[in-house]
Design a protein around this motif. Structure first.
Motif, PDB file in Angstrom:
ATOM      1  N   MET A   2      -5.812  -3.495   5.166  1.00 34.18           N
ATOM      2  CA  MET A   2      -4.753  -4.447   4.890  1.00 34.18           C
ATOM      3  C   MET A   2      -5.291  -5.877   4.978  1.00 34.18           C
ATOM      4  O   MET A   2      -6.053  -6.214   5.866  1.00 34.18           O
ATOM      5  CB  MET A   2      -3.603  -4.265   5.892  1.00 34.18           C
ATOM      6  CG  MET A   2      -2.484  -5.228   5.666  1.00 34.18           C
ATOM      7  SD  MET A   2      -0.972  -4.948   6.620  1.00 34.18           S
ATOM      8  CE  MET A   2      -1.534  -4.513   8.233  1.00 34.18           C
ATOM      9  N   GLU A   4      -4.992  -9.573   5.996  1.00 31.92           N
ATOM     10  CA  GLU A   4      -4.215 -10.275   7.008  1.00 31.92           C
ATOM     11  C   GLU A   4      -3.430 -11.412   6.373  1.00 31.92           C
ATOM     12  O   GLU A   4      -3.973 -12.219   5.622  1.00 31.92           O
ATOM     13  CB  GLU A   4      -5.132 -10.820   8.102  1.00 31.92           C
ATOM     14  CG  GLU A   4      -5.621  -9.756   9.034  1.00 31.92           C
ATOM     15  CD  GLU A   4      -6.382 -10.328  10.226  1.00 31.92           C
ATOM     16  OE1 GLU A   4      -6.544 -11.554  10.318  1.00 31.92           O
ATOM     17  OE2 GLU A   4      -6.805  -9.526  11.062  1.00 31.92           O
ATOM     18  N   ARG A   5      -2.139 -11.440   6.702  1.00 32.06           N
ATOM     19  CA  ARG A   5      -1.266 -12.506   6.226  1.00 32.06           C
ATOM     20  C   ARG A   5      -0.802 -13.383   7.362  1.00 32.06           C
ATOM     21  O   ARG A   5      -0.259 -14.459   7.158  1.00 32.06           O
ATOM     22  CB  ARG A   5      -0.044 -11.911   5.533  1.00 32.06           C
ATOM     23  CG  ARG A   5      -0.399 -11.009   4.353  1.00 32.06           C
ATOM     24  CD  ARG A   5       0.796 -10.236   3.875  1.00 32.06           C
ATOM     25  NE  ARG A   5       1.194  -9.277   4.914  1.00 32.06           N
ATOM     26  CZ  ARG A   5       2.360  -8.649   4.942  1.00 32.06           C
ATOM     27  NH1 ARG A   5       3.263  -8.876   4.017  1.00 32.06           N
ATOM     28  NH2 ARG A   5       2.648  -7.788   5.898  1.00 32.06           N
ATOM     29  N   TYR A 115       5.261  -6.992   8.354  1.00 35.63           N
ATOM     30  CA  TYR A 115       4.847  -8.003   9.327  1.00 35.63           C
ATOM     31  C   TYR A 115       4.787  -7.447  10.745  1.00 35.63           C
ATOM     32  O   TYR A 115       3.884  -7.793  11.514  1.00 35.63           O
ATOM     33  CB  TYR A 115       5.768  -9.217   9.286  1.00 35.63           C
ATOM     34  CG  TYR A 115       5.569 -10.113   8.093  1.00 35.63           C
ATOM     35  CD1 TYR A 115       4.299 -10.520   7.685  1.00 35.63           C
ATOM     36  CD2 TYR A 115       6.661 -10.580   7.376  1.00 35.63           C
ATOM     37  CE1 TYR A 115       4.118 -11.354   6.600  1.00 35.63           C
ATOM     38  CE2 TYR A 115       6.492 -11.428   6.278  1.00 35.63           C
ATOM     39  CZ  TYR A 115       5.224 -11.809   5.904  1.00 35.63           C
ATOM     40  OH  TYR A 115       5.054 -12.642   4.829  1.00 35.63           O
ATOM     41  N   THR A 117       4.082  -4.459  11.795  1.00 36.95           N
ATOM     42  CA  THR A 117       2.866  -3.653  11.931  1.00 36.95           C
ATOM     43  C   THR A 117       1.649  -4.555  12.087  1.00 36.95           C
ATOM     44  O   THR A 117       0.796  -4.326  12.954  1.00 36.95           O
ATOM     45  CB  THR A 117       2.702  -2.718  10.719  1.00 36.95           C
ATOM     46  OG1 THR A 117       3.805  -1.803  10.709  1.00 36.95           O
ATOM     47  CG2 THR A 117       1.396  -1.954  10.768  1.00 36.95           C
ATOM     48  N   GLU A 118       1.595  -5.609  11.282  1.00 35.12           N
ATOM     49  CA  GLU A 118       0.465  -6.539  11.369  1.00 35.12           C
ATOM     50  C   GLU A 118       0.481  -7.290  12.706  1.00 35.12           C
ATOM     51  O   GLU A 118      -0.560  -7.454  13.351  1.00 35.12           O
ATOM     52  CB  GLU A 118       0.497  -7.520  10.200  1.00 35.12           C
ATOM     53  CG  GLU A 118      -0.732  -8.390  10.124  1.00 35.12           C
ATOM     54  CD  GLU A 118      -0.774  -9.269   8.892  1.00 35.12           C
ATOM     55  OE1 GLU A 118      -1.593 -10.202   8.896  1.00 35.12           O
ATOM     56  OE2 GLU A 118       0.010  -9.044   7.939  1.00 35.12           O
ATOM     57  N   THR A 149       6.485   1.167  13.318  1.00 33.54           N
ATOM     58  CA  THR A 149       5.484   0.126  13.559  1.00 33.54           C
ATOM     59  C   THR A 149       4.450   0.604  14.573  1.00 33.54           C
ATOM     60  O   THR A 149       3.243   0.433  14.377  1.00 33.54           O
ATOM     61  CB  THR A 149       6.174  -1.163  14.068  1.00 33.54           C
ATOM     62  OG1 THR A 149       7.009  -1.677  13.029  1.00 33.54           O
ATOM     63  CG2 THR A 149       5.171  -2.212  14.505  1.00 33.54           C
ATOM     64  N   ASN A 153       0.262   1.826  14.096  1.00 30.68           N
ATOM     65  CA  ASN A 153      -0.850   1.290  14.884  1.00 30.68           C
ATOM     66  C   ASN A 153      -1.439   2.357  15.814  1.00 30.68           C
ATOM     67  O   ASN A 153      -2.007   2.031  16.851  1.00 30.68           O
ATOM     68  CB  ASN A 153      -0.378   0.067  15.684  1.00 30.68           C
ATOM     69  CG  ASN A 153      -0.361  -1.182  14.846  1.00 30.68           C
ATOM     70  OD1 ASN A 153      -1.401  -1.779  14.599  1.00 30.68           O
ATOM     71  ND2 ASN A 153       0.819  -1.584  14.387  1.00 30.68           N
TER      72      ASN A 153
END
Length: 176
Positions: A2, A4-5, A115, A117-118, A149, A153
């Motif tokens: 993924m 990263e944002r 978001y 999850t990140e 979520t 992870n």
């Protein structure tokens, strides 16, 4: 992999307007703000900011509080506040049952975009730097979004139990 944002940043005075707007969005939706270190009930942003800063250091804590670091999850490109995450450096008896090592929330207008999850992934990286070998994350059994979520992870469900009329799930995530 993924892209990263988001990035995690420590709260600072420059984020006051963003944090107050974040709080207002939760209040308007009559929602609980998890992982915000009391932002919902803070007298002022300055008081909250002092409390968050002091909360990182054991010698500045009162009562049965434990050291914790609160981060704002902001977009890398625009610095837009998406969520807030709180990492508890260790567990006391309360956190071993309810709360765990990490609490987090995502504002309603930014949900269902991955978001959370990140954010949790970034928080787990911070846990590694704190020397936490495995992280406990808890959620209400009916909070399917949070459970997803956690599972995204690599959370492994350890147990489910009843607490004051609510079914609670305990997940562990190995960090080694």
């Amino acid at each position: 992999m993924m892209v990263e944002r988001l990035k995690l940043v420590l709260p600072k005075a420059e984020y006051e307007a963003a944090c107050l707007t974040y709080r207002k969005e939760f209040q308007q939706g009559n929602e609980v703000m998890h992982g915000t270190s009391g932002l919902a009930h803070a007298e002022s942003f300055d008081a909250w900011l002092r409390d968050v800063e002091d909360g990182q250091y054991e010698d500045r804590l009162v009562g049965n509080r434990i050291p914790a670091t609160t981060y704002l999850a902001v977009t890398i490109d625009t610095n837009h506040l998406v969520g807030i995450v709180n990492i508890r450096h260790k567990l006391n008896d309360y956190l071993k049952t309810l709360g765990g090592h990490i609490g987090y929330s995502v504002r309603k207008s930014e949900r269902q975009r991955g978001y959370a999850t990140e954010m949790l992934g970034l928080a787990l990286e911070s846990c590694k730097t704190l020397g936490i070998p495995r992280a406990l994350i808890t959620c209400d059994q009916d909070n399917h979004a949070s459970a997803k979520t956690i599972k995204n992870n690599h959370g492994q469900l350890e147990r489910t139990f009843m607490h004051e009329g609510t079914m609670i799930e305990h997940y562990w995530i190995e960090l080694n």
